[in-house]
Design a protein around this motif. Structure first.
Motif, short mmCIF file in Angstrom:
data_model
loop_
_atom_site.label_atom_id
_atom_site.label_comp_id
_atom_site.label_asym_id
_atom_site.label_seq_id
_atom_site.Cartn_x
_atom_site.Cartn_y
_atom_site.Cartn_z
N TYR A 86 24.66 3.17 1.99
CA TYR A 86 23.68 4.11 1.45
C TYR A 86 23.76 4.27 -0.06
N GLU A 90 18.54 4.47 1.98
CA GLU A 90 18.67 5.78 2.61
C GLU A 90 18.90 5.61 4.11
N LYS A 92 18.33 5.70 7.96
CA LYS A 92 17.09 5.54 8.71
C LYS A 92 17.25 6.10 10.12
N THR A 93 16.12 6.44 10.71
CA THR A 93 16.12 6.96 12.08
C THR A 93 16.76 5.95 13.02
N VAL A 114 21.18 9.57 13.48
CA VAL A 114 20.07 10.14 12.71
C VAL A 114 18.81 10.10 13.57
N VAL A 117 14.35 12.15 9.39
CA VAL A 117 14.69 11.98 7.98
C VAL A 117 13.80 12.89 7.13
N GLN A 161 17.52 16.12 3.56
CA GLN A 161 17.91 16.75 4.81
C GLN A 161 17.71 15.77 5.96
N TYR A 162 18.77 15.59 6.75
CA TYR A 162 18.71 14.69 7.91
C TYR A 162 19.09 15.47 9.16
N VAL A 164 20.52 15.26 12.86
CA VAL A 164 21.34 14.33 13.65
C VAL A 164 21.65 14.91 15.02
N ASN A 185 22.87 13.76 1.81
CA ASN A 185 23.44 12.49 1.38
C ASN A 185 24.89 12.62 0.91
#
Length: 199
Positions: A86, A90, A92-93, A114, A117, A161-162, A164, A185
């Protein structure tokens, strides 16, 4: 007798003359062998450089500390993490990441998948995940989610913001709960590559 002595000295003189022959051809350099040696040395240097890069990229090991990622990863599995993945892209789903929950430096690394995204709107309804009002298509068999947590209502993820989830959806502490929340991140160690030893 004189003839044999004469022949002896004549042959001796010829040998010495041959030994002092300055007109002999010099040995030519075998450029094919030189080229082979140089290519071989270059290949060794490339292998060493690649090995060094692999150590840098995949050298971080993380233990899967609970059953939240079963059946993909089991408790106590040692996972190799790509720590530079990363730096150039970035998350990824669908990718599995290792991260520190809530930037807690004292916490052990958590391993989750993830699901959404930045910019995505996510919510969970009747045990199903919806991303941008479309059912999220799983690439693996998972249980229907019993507790949607904070995703019971639509959430639009902000920049960095991710969202998960663990693959073991009903035995996972993940972004549905305040203890984990959204992942940024700076919290992410890297992308999980594989188990070690290899399975």
């Amino acid at each position: 007798m004189f003839t044999s002595i004469s022949n002896f000295y004549s042959s001796l003189f010829r040998r010495r003359s041959n030994g002092l022959n300055f007109n002999r051809r010099r040995r030519k350099i075998n450029f094919d062998k030189v080229q082979y040696v140089l290519i071989f040395a270059l290949e060794i240097a490339v292998v060493i450089a690649v090995a060094f890069g692999v150590v840098l990229a995949f050298g971080k090991q993380v233990e899967c500390s609970n059953a939240s990622m079963e059946p993909t990863y089991e408790t106590s599995d040692i996972l190799l993490v790509n720590t530079i993945a990363y730096k150039f892209s970035e998350p990824k789903t669908g990718e599995v990441i290792a991260f520190k929950p809530k930037s807690n430096v004292n916490a052990s690394y958590s391993v989750k998948r993830v699901i959404a995204v930045p910019g995505d709107t996510i919510y969970i309804n009747n045990g199903r995940i919806y991303i941008n009002d479309e059912i999220y298509k799983e690439n693996l068999e998972v249980e229907r989610i019993e507790n949607p947590g904070i995703a019971a209502s639509p959430i639009t993820l902000l920049e960095d913001q991710y969202f998960v989830l663990g693959d073991n959806r009903n035995s996972s502490e993940d972004s549905r709960y305040e203890s984990v929340g959204f992942v940024s991140n700076e919290d992410i160690l890297g992308r999980v590559w594989m188990t070690y030893p290899f399975k």
